[in-house]
Design a protein around this motif. Structure first.
Motif, short mmCIF file in Angstrom:
data_model
loop_
_atom_site.label_atom_id
_atom_site.label_comp_id
_atom_site.label_asym_id
_atom_site.label_seq_id
_atom_site.Cartn_x
_atom_site.Cartn_y
_atom_site.Cartn_z
N ALA A 231 0.70 -1.23 0.01
CA ALA A 231 -0.10 0.05 -0.09
C ALA A 231 0.91 1.30 0.08
N VAL A 232 0.35 2.24 -0.42
CA VAL A 232 1.23 3.57 -0.70
C VAL A 232 0.22 4.81 -0.31
N ASP A 233 0.80 5.86 -0.23
CA ASP A 233 0.20 7.35 0.10
C ASP A 233 -0.01 7.82 -1.07
N THR A 234 -0.44 7.49 -2.27
CA THR A 234 -0.82 8.27 -3.17
C THR A 234 -2.06 7.76 -3.80
N LEU A 235 -2.31 8.65 -4.81
CA LEU A 235 -3.93 8.28 -5.41
C LEU A 235 -3.75 7.21 -6.54
N ALA A 236 -2.58 6.95 -7.38
CA ALA A 236 -2.55 6.04 -8.39
C ALA A 236 -1.76 4.70 -8.01
N LEU A 237 -0.98 5.05 -6.83
CA LEU A 237 -0.04 3.84 -6.41
C LEU A 237 1.00 3.79 -7.49
N GLU A 238 0.93 3.78 -8.57
CA GLU A 238 2.16 3.81 -9.45
C GLU A 238 2.33 5.10 -10.12
N ILE A 239 3.29 5.25 -11.00
CA ILE A 239 3.85 6.40 -11.52
C ILE A 239 3.11 6.78 -12.70
N VAL A 240 2.56 7.89 -12.63
CA VAL A 240 1.57 8.37 -13.85
C VAL A 240 2.16 9.67 -14.27
N PRO A 241 2.27 10.30 -15.60
CA PRO A 241 2.25 9.15 -16.71
C PRO A 241 3.04 8.08 -16.53
N GLY A 264 -3.08 -0.98 -1.90
CA GLY A 264 -3.92 -0.11 -1.31
C GLY A 264 -3.39 1.19 -1.78
N GLN A 265 -4.22 2.22 -1.88
CA GLN A 265 -3.77 3.57 -2.21
C GLN A 265 -4.47 4.38 -0.99
N ASN A 266 -3.98 5.60 -0.94
CA ASN A 266 -4.48 6.81 -0.02
C ASN A 266 -4.11 6.42 1.41
N TRP A 267 -3.25 5.75 1.63
CA TRP A 267 -3.11 5.40 3.12
C TRP A 267 -2.28 6.44 3.74
N ASP A 268 -2.72 6.83 4.71
CA ASP A 268 -2.10 8.02 5.53
C ASP A 268 -0.72 7.43 6.44
N LEU A 269 0.25 7.70 5.76
CA LEU A 269 1.83 7.33 6.60
C LEU A 269 2.38 8.42 7.33
N GLU A 270 1.91 9.51 7.22
CA GLU A 270 2.78 10.55 7.93
C GLU A 270 2.90 10.50 9.43
N GLU A 271 1.96 10.23 10.17
CA GLU A 271 2.03 9.86 11.67
C GLU A 271 2.89 8.76 11.89
N LEU A 272 2.63 7.58 11.11
CA LEU A 272 3.30 6.54 11.27
C LEU A 272 5.06 6.56 10.80
N SER A 273 5.32 7.72 9.64
CA SER A 273 6.76 7.94 9.70
C SER A 273 7.30 8.39 10.72
N GLY A 274 6.71 9.50 11.50
CA GLY A 274 7.31 9.98 12.71
C GLY A 274 7.27 9.07 13.96
N VAL A 275 6.29 8.22 14.18
CA VAL A 275 6.39 7.06 15.15
C VAL A 275 7.63 6.03 14.87
N CYS A 276 7.66 5.66 13.82
CA CYS A 276 8.90 4.61 13.23
C CYS A 276 10.07 5.12 13.70
N ALA A 277 10.25 6.42 13.26
CA ALA A 277 11.45 7.24 13.52
C ALA A 277 11.76 7.44 15.11
N GLU A 278 10.75 7.70 15.78
CA GLU A 278 10.88 7.96 17.32
C GLU A 278 11.21 6.46 17.89
N GLU A 279 10.62 5.42 17.35
CA GLU A 279 10.83 4.13 18.13
C GLU A 279 11.98 3.43 17.52
#
Length: 307
Positions: A231-241, A264-279
């Motif tokens: 899963a990714v944090d973008t609308l299309a998952l893959e590069i477009v064009p 999966g698409q549109n996953w909110d990974l912003e808070e997770l990014s900070g927590v992973c760095a902190e942990e």
């Protein structure tokens, strides 16, 4: 237009048809065994829970670019009504109309076909106005496994990757090394580009294209490691064009049709990014079961990462 030979060569290299039997509808989710789940659960130490879903609201991520993907239309059908008589308990009820791939969601294996076929060689004609007879989102079992965040943006020292940046296997390797994590069989890989920061800052139109996304070279990376889902944090998952002229959504086709891998698409990974760095760790228990709409080709999900 016929798919180019280069695509068919990649498809052969990642194909999983028949790997789990001719009637299989789970694809790479078969890799999430009881042993994988037990090992993932053993990694929960403090019980910290991180939500990964966008709110379902009328001003969501959809901008009208993709027909039918409407943001939620929420309607109150009852407001403090004493439906069982005066002085009785009052009830408030509501309904919602939305595209099932509107916000944070999983794509079912039936979401994409190519050359007239779905995963495991099923005819694409098994998807009808009644829904998907095979590979629908309701086929997904309770989805719990080890989640692995590959924070490509943070590994490169940026808030977000520039629009049009294709995330290639070398980027995934760099992020894994940065997080000191080794993605392996049964893992659910989450790829952070930082693109969601645009939407969170209020720029809905900017959360579109060109945007960073997975390169057509990445499915082989996931296949080699027996990844269960991505899963990714973008609308299309893959590069477009697309990277290959005229070849639209090749990553979708390789994941869903050839590999049988949920995406999966549109996953909110912003808070997770900070927590992973902190942990100081980029692996965690992930619970991400989609809503089981019968015969649907995708569904909303409210994933939670546990540390």
């Amino acid at each position: 237009m016929a798919l180019p030979p280069e695509f068919h060569a990649m498809a052969r290299r990642v194909n999983n048809w028949g790997r789990w039997g001719g009637d299989d509808q789970l694809g790479t989710l078969n890799l999430i065994t009881d042993e994988v789940v037990r090992a993932a659960a053993a990694g929960v130490r403090g019980g910290r829970r991180i939500p990964l879903a966008l709110p379902l609201r009328a001003d969501g991520v959809q901008t009208g670019l993709i027909p039918g993907r409407i943001n939620p239309v929420h309607t109150m059908t009852q407001i403090n009504e004493e439906v069982f008589g005066p002085g009785a308990v009052a009830v408030s009820d509501d309904t919602v109309c939305l595209g099932l791939q509107t916000a944070t969601h999983w794509d079912a294996l039936a979401h994409v076909s190519h050359s007239g076929l779905l995963y495991n060689g099923r005819p694409a004609t098994t998807v009808t106005a009644s829904g998907a007879a095979h590979g629908g989102i309701d086929r997904v079992p309770p989805l719990v496994s080890r989640g692995v965040l590959l924070d490509v943006a943070r590994a490169k020292g940026v808030d977000r990757l520039p629009g049009g940046h294709p995330v290639v296997p070398a980027d995934l390797d760099e992020a894994a090394e940065f997080g000191r994590v080794v993605p392996g069989p049964g893992d659910i890989v989450l790829v952070r580009t930082g693109q969601l920061r645009v939407y969170r800052a209020g720029d809905r139109a900017g959360y579109a294209f060109p945007a960073p996304g997975l390169s057509v070279r990445t499915p082989e990376w996931f296949h080699a490691r027996d990844i269960a889902a991505v899963a990714v944090d973008t609308l299309a998952l893959e590069i477009v064009p697309p990277e290959i002229d005229g070849l639209w959504l090749p990553v979708h086709a390789l994941h869903l049709v050839e590999m049988g891998m949920l995406q999966g698409q549109n996953w909110d990974l912003e808070e997770l990014s900070g927590v992973c760095a902190e942990e100081g760790r980029y692996g965690f228990l992930l619970c991400a079961t989609p809503e089981p709409f019968a015969g649907a080709t995708g569904a909303p999900v409210a994933p939670v990462a546990l540390f």
